[in-house]
Design a protein around this motif. Structure first.
Motif, PDB file in Angstrom:
ATOM      1  N   GLN A 253       0.828  -1.208   0.000  1.00  0.00           N
ATOM      2  CA  GLN A 253       0.000   0.000   0.000  1.00  0.00           C
ATOM      3  C   GLN A 253       0.862   1.259   0.000  1.00  0.00           C
ATOM      4  OE1 GLN A 253      -2.269  -0.896   3.541  1.00  0.00           O
ATOM      5  NE2 GLN A 253      -4.095  -1.482   2.382  1.00  0.00           N
ATOM      6  N   PHE A 254       1.934   1.248   0.788  1.00  0.00           N
ATOM      7  CA  PHE A 254       2.825   2.405   0.844  1.00  0.00           C
ATOM      8  C   PHE A 254       3.502   2.632  -0.509  1.00  0.00           C
ATOM      9  CE2 PHE A 254       7.031   4.273   1.453  1.00  0.00           C
ATOM     10  CZ  PHE A 254       6.707   5.418   2.155  1.00  0.00           C
ATOM     11  N   SER A 255       3.946   1.545  -1.133  1.00  0.00           N
ATOM     12  CA  SER A 255       4.627   1.665  -2.426  1.00  0.00           C
ATOM     13  C   SER A 255       3.699   2.273  -3.480  1.00  0.00           C
ATOM     14  CB  SER A 255       5.121   0.285  -2.892  1.00  0.00           C
ATOM     15  OG  SER A 255       6.064  -0.235  -1.980  1.00  0.00           O
ATOM     16  N   HIS A 256       2.427   1.890  -3.440  1.00  0.00           N
ATOM     17  CA  HIS A 256       1.468   2.424  -4.413  1.00  0.00           C
ATOM     18  C   HIS A 256       1.119   3.878  -4.094  1.00  0.00           C
ATOM     19  CE1 HIS A 256       0.485  -1.941  -5.287  1.00  0.00           C
ATOM     20  NE2 HIS A 256       0.814  -1.437  -6.455  1.00  0.00           N
ATOM     21  N   LEU A 257       1.086   4.224  -2.809  1.00  0.00           N
ATOM     22  CA  LEU A 257       0.818   5.606  -2.430  1.00  0.00           C
ATOM     23  C   LEU A 257       1.941   6.532  -2.902  1.00  0.00           C
ATOM     24  CD1 LEU A 257      -0.505   5.182   1.245  1.00  0.00           C
ATOM     25  CD2 LEU A 257      -1.818   5.964  -0.735  1.00  0.00           C
TER      26      LEU A 257
END
Length: 258
Positions: A253-257
């Motif tokens: 999720q962090f990588s996509h954010l």
């Protein structure tokens, strides 16, 4: 990466002050005259520190009896921004600003900058210099308010600890190791960290690991498995669970954010 010099003499505004790197700081010890930029004219006053934006030429008009001219790269500045996420830190060099330091603040500032000059001459590594600059900027800009209450010796201890942490946070976890590096007992180091930084060693190590994890996830081509190994996690699953507890989102999720 960084250049620090003492400047003295008569300056005329027709000639711009040369800067080796884009981030620029002028610390006035004794001077008469003005600093001129497109944004306006500013008086040179003893104890005044200027934070100068990347854009625009710096022109001095007057006599400098003694001043420090510090320029450094955005790479070194990046560590300061990682440690200071508030807008005031990000805006520090967006437009010309300055602070007038009282006698005690200026004494600490000149001691810090003289020590920085020695570290630059000793060709210290980028990681160490970035920690020094982060502490120096945090203190002189008053963004790290707690530093103002510290003695010069305590400021140097904070720097020493940050430098050791920066070098070993991926591999060393014990309070004994860091205490030995600081030249004090484990008990004294625990008390110092609690009093000055307000956190335990384990929390400070975790903070640093997670900041590095964020940087690697957003700005490197390493896989998650590789990042976990780089940061000292024996199992990738441990990295996943630690990251989620710390950030409140999963690694994916962090990588996509980002």
């Amino acid at each position: 990466m960084i250049q620090l010099e003492v400047i003295k003499g008569f300056y005329k505004r027709e000639k711009a002050l040369p800067a080796a790197f884009p981030m620029r700081i002028l610390v006035i010890k004794e001077a008469e005259g003005y600093l001129h930029m497109n944004s306006g004219d500013h008086k040179l006053i003893a104890g005044r520190i200027f934070f100068i934006p990347e854009e625009g030429l710096v022109r001095l008009d007057g006599e400098i009896q003694f001043a420090y001219w510090l320029t450094f790269s955005s790479i070194l500045y990046a560590e300061f921004l990682l440690q200071h996420l508030d807008p005031l830190a990000k805006n520090l060099f967006l437009k010309l600003s300055y602070r007038d330091l009282d006698a005690n603040e200026f004494k600490k500032t000149t001691s810090l900058i003289e020590q920085l000059r020695k570290e630059v001459d000793a060709r210290r590594d980028v990681a160490y210099l970035s920690q020094y600059l982060s502490l120096f900027l945090g203190y002189t800009s008053d963004l790290d308010g707690y530093l103002a209450a510290l003695s010069l010796d305590e400021l140097q201890q904070v720097l020493r600890f940050r430098a050791i942490l920066e070098q070993f946070y991926k591999t060393e976890r014990s309070i004994e190791f860091y205490a030995q590096g600081m030249g004090i007992s484990s008990r004294k180091l625990n008390l110092f960290l609690s009093k000055v930084l307000g956190k335990s060693l384990s929390s400070l190590i975790k903070d640093r690991i997670m900041r590095e994890a964020e940087m690697l996830l957003l700005h490197s081509d390493h896989s998650v498995d590789e990042i976990a190994k780089i940061l000292g996690f024996e199992q990738t699953s441990n990295f996943h669970s630690t990251f989620r507890r710390y950030k409140g989102v999963t690694v994916n999720q962090f990588s996509h954010l980002g």
